[in-house]
Design a protein around this motif. Structure first.
Motif, PDB file in Angstrom:
ATOM      1  N   CYS A 473      36.961  27.458  34.377  1.00  0.00           N
ATOM      2  CA  CYS A 473      38.078  27.534  33.437  1.00  0.00           C
ATOM      3  C   CYS A 473      39.037  28.632  33.899  1.00  0.00           C
ATOM      4  O   CYS A 473      38.608  29.716  34.259  1.00  0.00           O
ATOM      5  CB  CYS A 473      37.549  27.849  32.047  1.00  0.00           C
ATOM      6  SG  CYS A 473      38.858  28.054  30.837  1.00  0.00           S
ATOM      7  N   HIS A 475      40.813  30.357  32.055  1.00  0.00           N
ATOM      8  CA  HIS A 475      40.905  31.392  31.020  1.00  0.00           C
ATOM      9  C   HIS A 475      39.577  32.082  30.737  1.00  0.00           C
ATOM     10  O   HIS A 475      39.527  33.087  30.046  1.00  0.00           O
ATOM     11  CB  HIS A 475      41.412  30.794  29.709  1.00  0.00           C
ATOM     12  CG  HIS A 475      42.599  29.900  29.890  1.00  0.00           C
ATOM     13  ND1 HIS A 475      43.814  30.377  30.308  1.00  0.00           N
ATOM     14  CD2 HIS A 475      42.742  28.553  29.741  1.00  0.00           C
ATOM     15  CE1 HIS A 475      44.671  29.362  30.407  1.00  0.00           C
ATOM     16  NE2 HIS A 475      44.044  28.250  30.077  1.00  0.00           N
ATOM     17  N   CYS A 476      38.471  31.506  31.229  1.00  0.00           N
ATOM     18  CA  CYS A 476      37.147  32.042  30.891  1.00  0.00           C
ATOM     19  C   CYS A 476      36.284  32.045  32.159  1.00  0.00           C
ATOM     20  O   CYS A 476      36.515  31.231  33.050  1.00  0.00           O
ATOM     21  CB  CYS A 476      36.436  31.162  29.862  1.00  0.00           C
ATOM     22  SG  CYS A 476      37.446  30.653  28.465  1.00  0.00           S
ATOM     23  N   CYS A 492      36.470  23.108  29.049  1.00  0.00           N
ATOM     24  CA  CYS A 492      35.771  24.376  28.852  1.00  0.00           C
ATOM     25  C   CYS A 492      35.181  24.359  27.452  1.00  0.00           C
ATOM     26  O   CYS A 492      35.892  24.102  26.488  1.00  0.00           O
ATOM     27  CB  CYS A 492      36.756  25.534  28.993  1.00  0.00           C
ATOM     28  SG  CYS A 492      36.057  27.116  28.466  1.00  0.00           S
ATOM     29  N   CYS A 495      36.874  27.576  25.300  1.00  0.00           N
ATOM     30  CA  CYS A 495      38.260  27.694  24.832  1.00  0.00           C
ATOM     31  C   CYS A 495      38.953  26.356  24.688  1.00  0.00           C
ATOM     32  O   CYS A 495      40.129  26.295  24.355  1.00  0.00           O
ATOM     33  CB  CYS A 495      39.060  28.591  25.767  1.00  0.00           C
ATOM     34  SG  CYS A 495      39.544  27.769  27.295  1.00  0.00           S
ATOM     35  N   HIS A 497      39.998  24.419  26.905  1.00  0.00           N
ATOM     36  CA  HIS A 497      40.905  24.082  28.004  1.00  0.00           C
ATOM     37  C   HIS A 497      40.489  22.726  28.573  1.00  0.00           C
ATOM     38  O   HIS A 497      39.305  22.430  28.703  1.00  0.00           O
ATOM     39  CB  HIS A 497      40.820  25.161  29.098  1.00  0.00           C
ATOM     40  CG  HIS A 497      41.501  24.767  30.379  1.00  0.00           C
ATOM     41  ND1 HIS A 497      42.855  24.882  30.555  1.00  0.00           N
ATOM     42  CD2 HIS A 497      41.008  24.232  31.518  1.00  0.00           C
ATOM     43  CE1 HIS A 497      43.163  24.443  31.764  1.00  0.00           C
ATOM     44  NE2 HIS A 497      42.070  24.046  32.378  1.00  0.00           N
TER      45      HIS A 497
HETATM   46 ZN    ZN Z   1      37.865  28.438  28.817  1.00  0.00          ZN
END
Ligand code: ZN
Ligand code: ADP
Length: 762
Positions: A473, A475-476, A492, A495, A497
């Motif tokens: 991901c 973002h993570c 994900c 989050c 995503h």
């Molecule tokens: Zn994520």
């Protein structure tokens, strides 16, 4: 206090009538307001009041009224809102909870407030968080009513739908839609033919469970049930406050014990709160309660509209209904004369709230019951180590139901050692030859199978075979899972995503993208090709939420499904009498989580899912596939040896000074900036270490950290933590308070959550 209130601070009298008000903003303490003369008498503890904070008007809840010296900044209350008044006992419970978890009182009170009705909402200009009402008006629903017209020739699904409507007399359109795909179009046709009419009727108080139930009678209890019932009845009678662990194997009849004990509480004119895990709150369970107690049960489930919720709240508050059942938030139901709090499946992690006020409803259930001199019953087939420890240290009384109620034996559990046992005809090792044959046998006998796999989606990871790059991901720090639904996308699970499956590797450009691992979607696909005649259903968060869970389970109960595939959702207390085979695809998955409770969770999952097998007349068989067949969690689960597991696990925990032999608190810190997060955590750790150094002899307070969280980044926020551990609750509290105080020094871009008695460590 006539004339005590004046506008100008300069002639403020030394003494005034003050209301301490909890506000829906994260302040550690209530704020004090002046009570204007005009409102005297109306301002009482538990009332909601309108007051000003800065330039805003907000609704707060009065915690208490006193006479004292007004703080120089104290402002007058604007008005008192009618309607909702929190009872005193609930207020003091919430105050204690707030103090225990170091949570702002305003946030805690929000947990207990019902949605308000619209008229009141209008009275407030700036309706802040304390009222979540959105358009609460009586709801109309459409009912389908058959006419006397004799049908012409009907085609397709219409005859079945019509027969169903006639069999029921009349029923809501939504229920028809639940039952038949495309029912709306069929109903339209039937209506055009004059065979049915549509009527708008007011929604029943609780549309979800509106089906009528037949009253049942109490079952003749077994000897162990009788002993448990007697002990609980005596404790209710004593009114001294007592905690019980009801340890009964799956199918031992714990629910019958709850039902009788609730009846006993009713006889003594005392109310009951019963907490169940989110997913267990199904019409099946609720039906059993309604069959015994009729409509005197308030079911607080997530499908309620705000109006229904508010109605329930008022009826409970007025004492019209004296039993409330619900997930963890039902702990805050305004029950009159509370005498009994039951926590069913007390080991279930869903009793811990993992956001906002991070309370544990199981632990707080004990407090709430004791505050009323009431009885708290913690029921489980696989007690948590915390509760077992309470029993061993004399703080709870253990009651046992050692056998299944209807004299069926426990299912036989076999361990399938995947290191030695090869794949079945599919060539996929995770459908081993032993499991494959067992499924064949089950299908041949026209019985049902449950296959449990703790990963949803199709493939849990996506890797480039050229360079080894794992799709993760943006973002993570989490690998993306491939989901086949909607054309195949990578998602994900932290989050949400979502991105399409790439045709080329982002890093090296090669096109050899491999799907690794096995998720429930893929297992379902594999089974469909391996057993083309079998009817297969899946139960996980992707296919089912709330009502849908029950729909799938209904189909299983109606024997419209031969194989049910699913995540934890299939392990909960469902009673599915025709399931004779349970297969655990990969028992090791739960053991690999970086958490000291991993063995405990794995054990509980295994025993609970095994308990789904052989609940009817035919005996059950459970196959547990693993690469680690000697792990104690797997061994003890296979032997149904809960006592042995508890003994062994308690020994390990004691050696390592983990809970229940110590207490923990976690300061969770996150920020968009990695360095900022780490430095902030360092400041908090220093504050806690200062406390640790100041302690004299006695139990040790351990401060660990700052360390990155096991999942180091979520939604672009870097996560760090400080872990506190001590055998002394007081020491732990001192350190947690020091951390709490130190958060004032941190930049506002850093978020801190203090988690007292953490459960999920990710
Ligand atoms: Zn994520
Ligand atoms: P648990 O909650 O412990 O898993 P349940 O309460 O669901 O168990 O009971 C399992 C089954 O045994 C249910 O079908 C229930 O009706 C039945 N049962 C419970 N108590 C008795 C009893 N005393 N006599 C006969 N059947 C019982």
């Amino acid at each position: 206090m006539a004339g005590a209130f004046r506008e100008a601070p300069s002639d403020r009298p030394a003494e005034a009538r003050l209301a301490d008000v909890a506000l829906p903003i994260p302040l550690p303490r209530p704020l004090s307001y002046l009570v204007p003369d005009a409102l005297e008498g109306q301002v009482v503890a538990g009332r909601r009041v309108l007051c000003t904070v800065g330039a805003r008007r907000v609704v707060g809840v009065v915690l208490g009224v006193r006479v004292g010296e007004p703080p120089s900044a104290a402002k007058p209350l604007i008005s008192v809102l009618e309607g909702v008044t929190l009872p005193d006992d609930l207020l003091s419970f919430l105050t204690k909870l707030s103090s225990y978890y170091l949570a702002p009182i305003g946030e805690v009170i929000k947990l207990a407030l019902p949605p308000v009705d619209r008229e009141e909402a209008r009275a407030v200009e700036d309706l802040t968080l304390f009222s979540s009402a959105k358009g609460i008006a009586p709801r109309k629903i459409q009912w389908v009513v058959p006419t006397d017209v004799v049908e012409a020739s009907l085609k397709g699904g219409a005859p079945r739908v019509l027969a169903y409507v006639r069999a029921h007399g009349a029923l809501p359109l939504s229920r028809l839609e639940d039952q038949f795909g495309g029912a709306r179009a069929t109903v339209k046709r039937l209506r055009e033919l004059g065979l049915v009419t549509i009527e708008d009727r007011e929604a029943p108080r609780d549309a979800y469970f509106a089906a009528p139930v037949e009253r049942d009678v109490a079952l003749e209890p077994t000897e162990p049930q009788k002993a448990a019932m007697t002990a609980l009845a005596e404790a209710l009678e004593r009114r001294e406050g007592a905690t019980f662990l009801l340890h009964g194997v799956t199918g031992s009849g714990k629910t019958e014990v709850y039902l009788r004990t609730i009846a006993e509480a009713k006889r003594l004119r005392r109310g009951t709160i019963m907490l169940v895990p989110e997913i267990a709150l199904t019409p099946q369970l609720v039906g059993r309660f309604r069959a015994r107690f009729g409509d005197d049960v308030a079911v607080l489930h997530s499908a309620l509209t705000p109006r229904e919720r508010f109605d329930m709240w008022k009826r409970l508050r007025a004492g019209e209904v004296d039993v409330a059942i619900g997930a963890r938030s039902a702990l805050f139901a305004p029950i009159r004369d509370l005498g009994l709090v039951i926590v069913d499946e007390e080991h279930d992690p869903s009793f811990k709230q993992e956001e906002g006020v991070r309370y544990n409803a199981r632990d707080m259930a004990i407090l709430r019951a004791h505050m009323h001199g009431g009885v708290c019953v913690l029921g489980s087939a696989t007690p948590s180590l915390e509760t077992e420890h309470l029993a061993r240290t004399g703080k709870a009384v253990k009651l046992r139901l050692p056998d299944r109620a209807r004299a069926r034996s426990m299912p036989s559990v076999e361990i399938v050692d995947l290191r030695r046992i090869g794949a079945g005809p599919t060539g996929d090792r995770r459908l081993s030859i032993v499991l494959h044959r067992a499924i064949e046998q089950t299908l041949g006998a026209k019985e049902q199978a449950i296959l449990f796999l703790n990963r949803r989606g199709f493939a849990p990871s996506i890797r480039c075979e050229g360079c080894g790059e794992l799709a993760s991901c943006p973002h993570c720090t989490v690998a993306l899972t491939l989901h086949k639904k909607r054309g195949g996308s990578m998602r994900c699970h932290w989050c949400d995503h979502e991105a399409p499956l790439p045709t080329q590797c982002k890093k090296c450009g090669c096109d050899r993208i491999a799907l690794e691992g096995l998720g429930t979607e893929k297992l379902e696909d594999t089974l469909k090709s391996a057993f083309p005649d079998a009817r297969i259903a899946r139960l996980d968060r992707d296919v089912a939420s709330g009502k849908d869970v029950e729909k799938v389970l209904d189909r299983v109960r109606a024997r419209e499904v031969d194989i049910l595939v699913g995540t934890q959702m299939v392990t909960k207390g469902h009673d599915l009498p025709h399931v004779t085979l349970v297969g655990v695809i990969n028992a090791d998955a739960a053991l690999s989580i970086p958490d000291f409770r991993a063995s405990e969770r794995a054990f509980q999952l295994l025993v609970q899912v095994a308990g789904r097998a052989g609940r009817g007349d035919a005996p059950g068989r459970v196959l547990v596939q693993t690469y680690d067949p000697d792990h104690h969690a797997i061994r003890f689960a296979a032997d149904h040896d809960v006592g042995g597991f508890l003994e062994r696990e308690l020994r390990d925990r004691r050696e390592l000074s983990y809970p229940p032999f110590s207490r923990m608190a976690l300061a969770r810190v996150d920020s968009l900036d990695e360095r900022e997060a780490q430095e902030a955590t360092q400041i908090l750790a220093r504050a806690a270490r200062a406390v640790a150094r100041g302690l004299g002899e006695g139990p040790v307070l351990t401060v660990l950290g700052p360390t990155p969280a096991p999942i180091a980044r979520v939604r672009n926020r870097y996560r760090f933590r400080v872990m506190l551990r001590s055998a002394s609750r007081e020491q732990l509290r001192q350190a947690a308070l020091a951390i709490h105080a130190a958060t004032a020094q941190l930049p506002r871009t850093v978020r801190v959550a203090i988690d007292v008695d953490p459960v999920g460590l990710l």
